[in-house]
Scaffold this active site. Structure first.
Site, short mmCIF file in Angstrom:
data_model
loop_
_atom_site.label_atom_id
_atom_site.label_comp_id
_atom_site.label_asym_id
_atom_site.label_seq_id
_atom_site.Cartn_x
_atom_site.Cartn_y
_atom_site.Cartn_z
CG ASP A 285 7.40 -22.31 5.10
OD1 ASP A 285 6.37 -22.29 4.40
OD2 ASP A 285 7.48 -21.74 6.21
C1 GLC Z 1 4.71 -20.59 8.02
C2 GLC Z 1 4.33 -20.30 6.58
C3 GLC Z 1 5.20 -19.26 5.92
C4 GLC Z 1 5.71 -18.28 6.96
C5 GLC Z 1 6.63 -19.05 7.89
C6 GLC Z 1 7.19 -18.16 9.01
O1 GLC Z 1 4.55 -21.95 8.30
O2 GLC Z 1 4.25 -21.39 5.68
O3 GLC Z 1 4.39 -18.63 4.92
O4 GLC Z 1 6.43 -17.24 6.33
O5 GLC Z 1 5.99 -20.18 8.46
O6 GLC Z 1 6.16 -17.75 9.86
#
Ligand code: GLC
Length: 715
Positions: A285
């Protein structure tokens, strides 16, 4: 064939080029701030920062699309671009200017639609409609593919039992069985039957794992649980997604039992890559590689990079720890180059599967396809209708069209505040507000100031009151300790109540709310969640009876903020909750939920009869007759719950093991049958053996998790 081509490519890559493939970066760094421009725009969209704050933060930023890094082979993919011409520009540099010529992979969070915004996943899950789950994903995939997006960071399949957690909005609710079916349907929808075909994009099952069990419902907080709870509740949707062919998985921000998921070799190597035989890409993430330092699990960014790649992570989103430190870690002997090669192989395998090597460019003239837009708008309308849950109706609904209606509540006329937490700018059409939806059907007037309505109340027969949460109050980083209505909303309902007019309350929210006073004061309560582009039209269809509501809750509503987590499939206890002090319950509120799992009213009635249960060698066949005894056609969602009465570990009081949508005209009856394989009654025991144990089982079948029509069988 693909593996051979991958091996050839890897053999010609320098170590730097290999590591570059593992670097997934944001659209462009914001000068002076550590928040990417994508995050800044999302925060603006969600109302978390004002336009002025956004402009001032960007006033001295140098927009850098990192072309040089692309040409140098230091970037494997981007996330956050939505402009087709810029996507094409960057892809051309990668393919035509870099030494390796390896195409970029372009990612984006397409969680509930792109140009066409569908209901938030929590809302859509209330349709119990697998075909719809798949269709909305396929529709979003086509819109994404058309602008050059290869990869969505969806489906989000975190089981969520705690309504204080804002991200409950993004998943399929609290039930493992339903979330597992939802996961498979979404993967099929996004990826189609051939990932390299036009219009199909890579899915990404997230957030692996148990993110929804964060302590106290506080986003990003610690997760600690037994492995048998992990495997019985939180793991199955990911197993289902991988079995359906998901080609990527995203690690969660949280730790699991003290080890950050992003650096957790048990989760990444032992379970995902070995036990599940997953051959796709595990991506972190955003920033979660670097966050291993904040977790206190890595001493610095270099240590974080080494721990995560060694645990089985393949791509580093946003943090740049991989690109900054992996070459050094290999050269000093801390990490073997084979580990890097394995991660690169997986990334290249994904790019081959997407057809990017043979077809790296999109026809950017296909971006605005009016036929697709109209088909998707109709689908959004259907999805919104099926996601609505009628929570209360004392007979006031459906309304006749000639009535005079007043509409109050700010959310009733705010198109961009009630369409959902992951809605983006650049939508195909302007969202239909509640006021617009009603106004298109009958004489209606919107009052932003409720005192104006009070002064004219004699001119109206009914009042529609819009209350709840705007999109910024749910989703990521939106945990709340209090999940009742705001004081402002409560005051609004009180004022309207005093006018003596009949009240139809429409809830716009991304989580269950503790709203007993609203239910008490209203003649009808419609749960409208955040329904996307067609919200107003669909809600009006329900209000005027053009659609008979069929949605059923996939999360339980608490009576009080303190009564969460609350979920129907809880474990038995030695003192089951009942009207008795010494039982598993709070003293100061009911031990039942305000609304139970599977609950939802209809404008008609359904009668269940002739329950039959037949057990044979491999499965249990459950049959029931369902009749529409009311005076409106409708769709009933027949639900089957089973209890394993005695087990080698304590088992849930009941678990959803089957559901079917059954369309029934007035006075029509149908025989509905479920064939439950004995293997579907398996659970993970204390030694994590996946077993079905002999003994007594009970079952219930009906309208929701409180169904009383029951039977039993012995295995
Ligand atoms: C965010 C979220 C995740 C998302 C990622 C990219 O913090 O936790 O669900 O896909 O970053 O935007």
């Amino acid at each position: 064939m693909i593996e051979k081509r991958i091996s050839e490519i890897i053999s010609n890559l320098s170590l730097e080029e290999k590591v570059g493939q593992l670097n997934l970066t944001g659209r462009s760094p914001v000068g002076g701030a550590d928040v990417t421009i994508t995050d800044m725009e999302q925060m603006l969209q969600m109302g978390k920062i004002s336009q002025e704050e956004f402009d001032s933060a960007l006033q001295d930023v140098t927009i850098d699309s990192q072309e040089d890094d692309v040409a140098a082979g230091k970037i494997g993919g981007f996330l956050g671009y939505i402009k087709p011409n810029i996507i094409r520009h960057l892809q051309q540099i990668a393919v035509e200017k870099s030494k390796s010529g390896i195409p970029l992979i372009m990612g984006l969070d397409v969680i509930h639609g792109l140009k066409t915004v569908f209901p938030i996943p929590l809302a859509e899950s209330c349709s119990f409609d697998d075909e719809l789950f798949e269709q909305t994903a396929a529709a979003a995939a086509k819109e994404s593919w058309n602008i050059g997006i290869d990869w969505t960071y969806a489906p989000m399949i975190d089981i969520a039992r705690d309504s204080r957690w804002g991200r409950i909005a993004e998943g399929a609710g609290q039930d493992t069985y339903l979330a597992s079916r939802y996961a498979a349907a979404k993967v099929r929808g996004f990826q189609g039957d051939d990932l390299s075909k036009n219009g199909n994009i890579a899915s990404c099952a997230k957030h692996y794992v148990a993110y929804g069990a964060c302590e106290g419902g506080v986003d990003y907080d610690a997760v600690d649980m037994s492995l048998q709870k992990l495997w019985n509740v939180y793991m199955p949707p990911f197993k289902s997604a991988v079995e359906a062919g998901a080609v990527s998985v995203m690690t969660a921000f949280n730790d699991l039992n003290g080890i950050p998921c992003t650096a957790n070799s048990y989760l990444l190597k032992d379970v995902l890559k070995t036990q599940f035989d997953f051959d796709g890409v595990i991506v972190s993430d955003s920033m979660s590689v670097e966050e291993c330092v904040a977790h206190g699990y890595a001493v610095d960014r270099k240590d974080a990079a080494g721990k995560c790649i060694d645990a089985g992570l393949d791509m580093d989103m946003h943090s740049r720890c991989f690109i900054d430190h992996l070459c050094e870690l290999v050269r000093e002997g801390t990490i073997s180059e084979e580990v890097i090669d394995e991660a690169v192989r997986r990334v290249l395998r994904l790019k081959f599967r997407l057809g990017l090597f043979d077809n790296p460019y999109r026809d950017i003239n296909a971006v605005n396809d009016p036929v697709l837009a109209e088909n998707n708008r109709k689908l959004a309308h259907r999805a919104a209708r099926e996601s609505i849950v009628l929570l209360k109706n004392n007979g006031v609904l459906p309304l006749l069209k000639k009535k005079k209606i007043a509409v109050v509540g700010s959310l009733a006329d705010m198109p961009y505040q009630m369409i959902g937490t992951w809605a983006r700018e650049d939508l195909a059409i302007k969202p239909v507000t509640l006021f617009e939806g009603i106004n298109g059907r009958t004489e209606c007037r919107y009052f932003l100031d409720v005192s104006e309505f009070e002064a004219q109340k004699e001119n109206f027969d009914f009042v529609v009151v819009a209350v709840g949460e705007n999109r910024a109050e749910s989703g990521e980083a939106a945990s709340r300790a209090y999940i009742g209505l705001s004081e402002e909303d409560k005051k609004l309902i009180e004022i309207v109540k005093q006018t003596g007019k009949k009240i139809i309350t429409v809830l716009f929210n991304g989580r269950p709310l503790a709203i007993p006073e609203v239910v008490e004061a209203s003649d009808a309560v419609i749960e409208a969640w955040h329904l996307g582009l067609e919200a107003g039209s669909a809600i009006a269809d329900v209000i005027f009876g053009d659609y008979n509501p069929s949605g059923r809750l996939t999360v339980e509503f608490p009576n009080r903020s303190g009564q969460t987590p609350i979920y129907y499939n809880h474990l038995k206890t030695g003192k089951p909750a009942r009207d008795f002090k010494f039982s598993a319950r709070y003293q100061d509120t009911s031990y039942s939920p305000l609304f139970p799992f599977g609950y939802g009213l209809s404008y008609t009635e359904y009668k269940y009869s002739d329950l039959s249960v037949v057990v044979n060698e491999d499965n249990i066949t459950v049959g029931v007759t369902v009749k529409n005894t009311g005076d409106m056609d409708g769709t009933e969602i027949v639900q089957l719950y089973i209890q394993d009465v005695v087990g080698s570990i304590v088992r849930p009081v009941k678990e959803l093991k089957g559901y079917k949508r059954v369309e029934l005209a007035t006075n029509e009856e149908k025989r509905v049958e479920f064939i439950i394989k004995k293997s579907e009654l398996c659970f993970y025991d204390n030694e994590l053996n996946y077993v079905v144990e002999s003994g007594e089982f009970k079952l219930w079948i009906g309208h929701d998790s409180t169904a009383t029509l029951c039977s039993e069988f012995i295995l």
